[in-house]
Design a protein around this motif. Sequence first.
Motif, short mmCIF file in Angstrom:
data_model
loop_
_atom_site.label_atom_id
_atom_site.label_comp_id
_atom_site.label_asym_id
_atom_site.label_seq_id
_atom_site.Cartn_x
_atom_site.Cartn_y
_atom_site.Cartn_z
N GLN A 60 9.22 87.47 -59.81
CA GLN A 60 9.59 87.86 -58.44
C GLN A 60 9.58 86.63 -57.53
O GLN A 60 10.49 86.45 -56.70
CB GLN A 60 8.63 88.92 -57.92
N LYS A 61 8.58 85.81 -57.68
CA LYS A 61 8.48 84.58 -56.89
C LYS A 61 9.63 83.64 -57.21
O LYS A 61 10.25 83.05 -56.32
CB LYS A 61 7.13 83.90 -57.17
N HIS A 62 9.95 83.52 -58.50
CA HIS A 62 11.05 82.65 -58.93
C HIS A 62 12.37 83.09 -58.31
O HIS A 62 13.10 82.27 -57.73
CB HIS A 62 11.14 82.68 -60.46
N PHE A 63 12.69 84.37 -58.41
CA PHE A 63 13.98 84.83 -57.92
C PHE A 63 14.03 84.85 -56.39
O PHE A 63 15.09 84.66 -55.79
CB PHE A 63 14.31 86.21 -58.49
N GLN A 64 12.90 85.07 -55.76
CA GLN A 64 12.88 85.03 -54.30
C GLN A 64 13.22 83.64 -53.79
O GLN A 64 13.88 83.47 -52.76
CB GLN A 64 11.49 85.45 -53.79
N VAL A 70 13.68 90.53 -69.66
CA VAL A 70 14.30 90.96 -68.41
C VAL A 70 15.62 91.66 -68.72
O VAL A 70 16.38 91.21 -69.58
CB VAL A 70 14.55 89.75 -67.47
N LEU A 71 15.87 92.76 -68.02
CA LEU A 71 17.09 93.54 -68.23
C LEU A 71 17.84 93.67 -66.90
O LEU A 71 17.26 94.11 -65.90
CB LEU A 71 16.76 94.93 -68.77
N ALA A 72 19.10 93.28 -66.90
CA ALA A 72 19.96 93.46 -65.73
C ALA A 72 20.88 94.65 -65.97
O ALA A 72 21.43 94.80 -67.06
CB ALA A 72 20.79 92.20 -65.47
N SER A 73 21.04 95.49 -64.96
CA SER A 73 21.95 96.63 -65.06
C SER A 73 22.73 96.75 -63.77
O SER A 73 22.21 96.45 -62.68
CB SER A 73 21.19 97.91 -65.37
N ALA A 74 23.99 97.21 -63.89
CA ALA A 74 24.84 97.27 -62.70
C ALA A 74 25.79 98.45 -62.78
O ALA A 74 26.06 99.00 -63.85
CB ALA A 74 25.63 95.96 -62.55
N SER A 75 26.33 98.79 -61.61
CA SER A 75 27.16 99.99 -61.47
C SER A 75 27.99 99.86 -60.21
O SER A 75 28.22 98.76 -59.73
CB SER A 75 26.26 101.22 -61.40
N ASP A 126 20.36 95.63 -60.53
CA ASP A 126 18.93 95.81 -60.76
C ASP A 126 18.46 94.86 -61.85
O ASP A 126 19.05 94.79 -62.93
CB ASP A 126 18.64 97.26 -61.17
N ILE A 127 17.40 94.12 -61.58
CA ILE A 127 16.80 93.20 -62.54
C ILE A 127 15.36 93.64 -62.75
O ILE A 127 14.56 93.62 -61.82
CB ILE A 127 16.90 91.75 -62.07
N ILE A 147 11.99 93.52 -60.81
CA ILE A 147 11.64 92.13 -60.52
C ILE A 147 12.34 91.70 -59.24
O ILE A 147 11.74 91.12 -58.35
CB ILE A 147 12.04 91.23 -61.71
N THR A 148 13.63 91.99 -59.17
CA THR A 148 14.40 91.71 -57.96
C THR A 148 15.69 92.51 -58.02
O THR A 148 15.94 93.22 -58.99
CB THR A 148 14.71 90.20 -57.82
N GLU A 149 16.48 92.42 -56.99
CA GLU A 149 17.82 92.98 -57.01
C GLU A 149 18.77 91.96 -56.40
O GLU A 149 18.40 91.20 -55.51
CB GLU A 149 17.89 94.31 -56.25
N VAL A 150 19.97 91.93 -56.92
CA VAL A 150 21.00 91.03 -56.41
C VAL A 150 21.96 91.86 -55.56
O VAL A 150 22.59 92.79 -56.06
CB VAL A 150 21.78 90.35 -57.55
#
Length: 321
Positions: free
Chosen positions: A8-12, A249-254, A260-261, A270-273
């Motif tokens: 979370q810190k990394h992606f932030q 880590v799993l990324a999913s999208a729609s 969603d990560i 963990i985070t969201e893009v």
Amino acid sequence: MGFVEDMQKHFQANCRAREYDAHFSKVHSVAWNCDGTRLASGSYDKTAVSFTLDRDRLSKDHTFRGHGDSVDQLCWHPKHPDLFVTASGDKTVQIWDARSRKSAASVATKGENINICWSPDGRTIAVGNKEDLVSFIDVKAHKVRTEEQFKFEVNEISWNKAGDLFFLTSGQGVLHILSYPDIKPVYQVNAHPANLICIEFDPTGRHFAVGGADALVSLWDLTEMVCMRTFSRLDWPIRTLSFSHDGQVLASASEDLVIDIASVETGERITEVSVESPTFTVAWHPKSYLLAFACDDKDKYDRDRDRGTIKLFGLPNDKSS
């Protein structure tokens, strides 16, 4: 600090996505090659494009032309970093060599192709069409070796990492698992109450994930064939999935306006893009926490025109050692 908090810190700290022009129309598919030096994309504009990665930047390499219809999906050779294959509605499969910048082979198929995958040993390409026919192409001979006509809606296809099982997501919410190479039914898993759309295997060979029209992602233990947990933060049908290089880590999208990560181990976000339009393709880099994705983005000056851009989120080499 635990893994989730660390990530979370990394992606932030690295939360802005970088954007690259790739095509003149919507991007349908993005994929990294096996060593992470190149990214390729396929588009509605009938072309594929290759990029070279230099740390966290993409440089456009070449535009591959030859298809007569939309390039709906592509994938790279599992071991050869210069070969990739494209599936198109023009009833052909094209194998490309990124070094020579031209088609290495064109294979005619019986229908409009919508999904494609490469066997783990690199010897076979499987391609599915709109009529639920899956053709298995011999890579050396550049010919269809065998075909299987299915009586159910086939949405996505994939081998497991060992290459001895072949998976199909279906329109009835059932995951069909076949033996390979004899293509005989082994399991039928009632995975979701709604259509299954996409499937993805984690690089470690422990898990696979399935995305459905019910807006759920289910995570499965590949050995026991049991569902370990579900991810339910998105509200629209899950269109695309990707595991990180380490399977954590799993990324999913729609059609949701976020990607969603999540942590595979705990299911925590963990985070969201944040994105401005639906996302139909995501792909983690094979060696680092760098996510490539493409959205159904529109030109701000002409809302009827798709922009055809690719975006990168994260930084390479930060967690890959």
